[in-house]
Design a protein around this motif. Sequence first.
Motif, PDB file in Angstrom:
ATOM      1  N   LEU A 105       0.811  -1.220   0.000  1.00  0.00           N
ATOM      2  CA  LEU A 105       0.000   0.000   0.000  1.00  0.00           C
ATOM      3  C   LEU A 105       0.843   1.269   0.000  1.00  0.00           C
ATOM      4  O   LEU A 105       0.298   2.370  -0.097  1.00  0.00           O
ATOM      5  CB  LEU A 105      -0.924   0.009   1.231  1.00  0.00           C
ATOM      6  CG  LEU A 105      -1.972  -1.111   1.300  1.00  0.00           C
ATOM      7  CD1 LEU A 105      -2.780  -0.994   2.587  1.00  0.00           C
ATOM      8  CD2 LEU A 105      -2.898  -1.065   0.087  1.00  0.00           C
ATOM      9  N   GLN A 143       0.362   4.461  -2.467  1.00  0.00           N
ATOM     10  CA  GLN A 143      -0.870   4.360  -3.254  1.00  0.00           C
ATOM     11  C   GLN A 143      -1.737   5.596  -3.003  1.00  0.00           C
ATOM     12  O   GLN A 143      -2.048   5.921  -1.848  1.00  0.00           O
ATOM     13  CB  GLN A 143      -1.643   3.096  -2.870  1.00  0.00           C
ATOM     14  CG  GLN A 143      -0.930   1.790  -3.204  1.00  0.00           C
ATOM     15  CD  GLN A 143      -0.722   1.614  -4.697  1.00  0.00           C
ATOM     16  OE1 GLN A 143      -1.618   1.864  -5.493  1.00  0.00           O
ATOM     17  NE2 GLN A 143       0.481   1.190  -5.070  1.00  0.00           N
ATOM     18  N   ASP A 180      -4.851   6.327  -3.258  1.00  0.00           N
ATOM     19  CA  ASP A 180      -6.224   6.246  -2.728  1.00  0.00           C
ATOM     20  C   ASP A 180      -6.272   5.814  -1.272  1.00  0.00           C
ATOM     21  O   ASP A 180      -7.342   5.705  -0.681  1.00  0.00           O
ATOM     22  CB  ASP A 180      -7.071   5.278  -3.574  1.00  0.00           C
ATOM     23  CG  ASP A 180      -6.636   3.822  -3.409  1.00  0.00           C
ATOM     24  OD1 ASP A 180      -5.422   3.582  -3.214  1.00  0.00           O
ATOM     25  OD2 ASP A 180      -7.499   2.934  -3.469  1.00  0.00           O
ATOM     26  N   VAL A 181      -5.111   5.564  -0.656  1.00  0.00           N
ATOM     27  CA  VAL A 181      -5.071   5.027   0.708  1.00  0.00           C
ATOM     28  C   VAL A 181      -5.237   6.140   1.736  1.00  0.00           C
ATOM     29  O   VAL A 181      -4.626   7.211   1.626  1.00  0.00           O
ATOM     30  CB  VAL A 181      -3.745   4.276   0.959  1.00  0.00           C
ATOM     31  CG1 VAL A 181      -3.590   3.916   2.439  1.00  0.00           C
ATOM     32  CG2 VAL A 181      -3.678   3.025   0.100  1.00  0.00           C
ATOM     33  N   ARG A 228     -12.029   5.361  -1.634  1.00  0.00           N
ATOM     34  CA  ARG A 228     -10.716   5.211  -0.988  1.00  0.00           C
ATOM     35  C   ARG A 228     -10.496   3.784  -0.487  1.00  0.00           C
ATOM     36  O   ARG A 228     -11.438   3.026  -0.270  1.00  0.00           O
ATOM     37  CB  ARG A 228     -10.590   6.161   0.217  1.00  0.00           C
ATOM     38  CG  ARG A 228     -10.895   7.615  -0.037  1.00  0.00           C
ATOM     39  CD  ARG A 228      -9.928   8.296  -0.976  1.00  0.00           C
ATOM     40  NE  ARG A 228      -8.579   8.466  -0.427  1.00  0.00           N
ATOM     41  CZ  ARG A 228      -8.157   9.575   0.184  1.00  0.00           C
ATOM     42  NH1 ARG A 228      -8.984  10.592   0.382  1.00  0.00           N
ATOM     43  NH2 ARG A 228      -6.913   9.678   0.611  1.00  0.00           N
ATOM     44  N   THR A 229      -9.237   3.448  -0.288  1.00  0.00           N
ATOM     45  CA  THR A 229      -8.864   2.253   0.463  1.00  0.00           C
ATOM     46  C   THR A 229      -8.644   2.698   1.898  1.00  0.00           C
ATOM     47  O   THR A 229      -7.702   3.451   2.186  1.00  0.00           O
ATOM     48  CB  THR A 229      -7.586   1.607  -0.091  1.00  0.00           C
ATOM     49  OG1 THR A 229      -7.845   1.108  -1.410  1.00  0.00           O
ATOM     50  CG2 THR A 229      -7.129   0.452   0.793  1.00  0.00           C
ATOM     51  N   ARG A 260     -17.603   1.462   5.189  1.00  0.00           N
ATOM     52  CA  ARG A 260     -18.319   1.141   3.944  1.00  0.00           C
ATOM     53  C   ARG A 260     -19.469   2.126   3.718  1.00  0.00           C
ATOM     54  O   ARG A 260     -19.697   2.564   2.588  1.00  0.00           O
ATOM     55  CB  ARG A 260     -18.836  -0.296   3.980  1.00  0.00           C
ATOM     56  CG  ARG A 260     -17.733  -1.352   3.987  1.00  0.00           C
ATOM     57  CD  ARG A 260     -18.249  -2.688   3.503  1.00  0.00           C
ATOM     58  NE  ARG A 260     -17.332  -3.773   3.793  1.00  0.00           N
ATOM     59  CZ  ARG A 260     -16.216  -4.042   3.104  1.00  0.00           C
ATOM     60  NH1 ARG A 260     -15.859  -3.261   2.095  1.00  0.00           N
ATOM     61  NH2 ARG A 260     -15.454  -5.068   3.430  1.00  0.00           N
ATOM     62  N   ALA A 298     -16.106   3.832   1.385  1.00  0.00           N
ATOM     63  CA  ALA A 298     -14.822   3.183   1.128  1.00  0.00           C
ATOM     64  C   ALA A 298     -14.964   2.093   0.066  1.00  0.00           C
ATOM     65  O   ALA A 298     -15.891   1.281   0.107  1.00  0.00           O
ATOM     66  CB  ALA A 298     -14.263   2.588   2.410  1.00  0.00           C
ATOM     67  N   ARG A 299     -14.032   2.083  -0.869  1.00  0.00           N
ATOM     68  CA  ARG A 299     -14.021   1.058  -1.918  1.00  0.00           C
ATOM     69  C   ARG A 299     -13.474  -0.256  -1.373  1.00  0.00           C
ATOM     70  O   ARG A 299     -13.901  -1.339  -1.770  1.00  0.00           O
ATOM     71  CB  ARG A 299     -13.153   1.549  -3.086  1.00  0.00           C
ATOM     72  CG  ARG A 299     -13.009   0.569  -4.241  1.00  0.00           C
ATOM     73  CD  ARG A 299     -12.111   1.145  -5.325  1.00  0.00           C
ATOM     74  NE  ARG A 299     -10.760   1.408  -4.846  1.00  0.00           N
ATOM     75  CZ  ARG A 299      -9.808   0.461  -4.760  1.00  0.00           C
ATOM     76  NH1 ARG A 299     -10.052  -0.785  -5.095  1.00  0.00           N
ATOM     77  NH2 ARG A 299      -8.597   0.789  -4.326  1.00  0.00           N
ATOM     78  N   ARG A 300     -12.513  -0.136  -0.465  1.00  0.00           N
ATOM     79  CA  ARG A 300     -11.856  -1.313   0.120  1.00  0.00           C
ATOM     80  C   ARG A 300     -11.531  -0.990   1.563  1.00  0.00           C
ATOM     81  O   ARG A 300     -11.121   0.127   1.869  1.00  0.00           O
ATOM     82  CB  ARG A 300     -10.587  -1.628  -0.667  1.00  0.00           C
ATOM     83  CG  ARG A 300      -9.893  -2.922  -0.304  1.00  0.00           C
ATOM     84  CD  ARG A 300      -8.931  -3.346  -1.418  1.00  0.00           C
ATOM     85  NE  ARG A 300      -8.198  -4.533  -1.024  1.00  0.00           N
ATOM     86  CZ  ARG A 300      -6.958  -4.510  -0.503  1.00  0.00           C
ATOM     87  NH1 ARG A 300      -6.322  -3.357  -0.378  1.00  0.00           N
ATOM     88  NH2 ARG A 300      -6.353  -5.626  -0.144  1.00  0.00           N
ATOM     89  N   VAL A 355      -9.343  -2.313   4.896  1.00  0.00           N
ATOM     90  CA  VAL A 355      -8.303  -3.177   5.463  1.00  0.00           C
ATOM     91  C   VAL A 355      -8.230  -2.894   6.960  1.00  0.00           C
ATOM     92  O   VAL A 355      -8.169  -1.734   7.366  1.00  0.00           O
ATOM     93  CB  VAL A 355      -6.930  -2.887   4.819  1.00  0.00           C
ATOM     94  CG1 VAL A 355      -5.841  -3.760   5.448  1.00  0.00           C
ATOM     95  CG2 VAL A 355      -6.987  -3.077   3.307  1.00  0.00           C
ATOM     96  N   ASP A 372     -12.118  -6.502   3.722  1.00  0.00           N
ATOM     97  CA  ASP A 372     -11.501  -7.041   2.508  1.00  0.00           C
ATOM     98  C   ASP A 372     -10.169  -7.710   2.820  1.00  0.00           C
ATOM     99  O   ASP A 372      -9.751  -8.636   2.128  1.00  0.00           O
ATOM    100  CB  ASP A 372     -11.298  -5.914   1.492  1.00  0.00           C
ATOM    101  CG  ASP A 372     -12.630  -5.341   1.029  1.00  0.00           C
ATOM    102  OD1 ASP A 372     -13.365  -6.044   0.323  1.00  0.00           O
ATOM    103  OD2 ASP A 372     -12.946  -4.190   1.398  1.00  0.00           O
TER     104      ASP A 372
END
Length: 212
Positions: free
Chosen positions: A21, A24, A26-27, A123-124, A146, A150-152, A154, A173
């Motif tokens: 990550l 990145q 989008d994090v 975002r992630t 979510r 948020a797209r993902r 962690v 995810d």
Amino acid sequence: MTTYRNRAEAGKAIVDRLGGLTGQPDVVVLGLVRGGVPVAQVVADRLGAPLDVLVVRKLGMPWAPEVAFGALGPANVRVLNDAVASRIDPDEIAQVVRREQTELDRREQLYRAGRPPLDLTGRTAVVVDDGLATGATARAAVQVARHLGARRVVVAVPVGSQEAYDMLAAEADQVVCVQTPPDFGAVSRYYDDFHEVSDQEVTGALAGASSG
């Protein structure tokens, strides 16, 4: 069993598992208030990602507060577990919600301090805490993230119980948990310094972090 000197050292242990990550765009790293914030601060710095906080209030059953029937998050996000909530009198639910909403509003006002509302659209979201005991708060955080777009999602922690890990693995995810000792006990066992994180520490971490 590995113990950490403090939350900063725990953050460094997490980063080693999150290398993919780094950089990145989008994090965004989200510290769970309050104990997760010093851990998240290190993670965000090492990943070159913005740091923010996710204020989540677990809604506990009146006679068993550790058992969650839902959660509250920013932007009026409310997540209810209908199977559990259906067993509670609506007046009791309203009372719990009022109490937790008041505390959530207080913390949001304090920690955001003029910063824009949290928006995770596309975002992630890397949700960081200092450990997982039951995992109920982290689970609520995943659901709230979510709802905030948020797209993902962690979840990243330095230590946790196997039960909490398994539960979150079905919700998030990805779950990064550096160690899951078989005889878990309490999160505090895994730190030499496990002081109660103050509001001032949280606001200080946010003031010194980049945003994005």
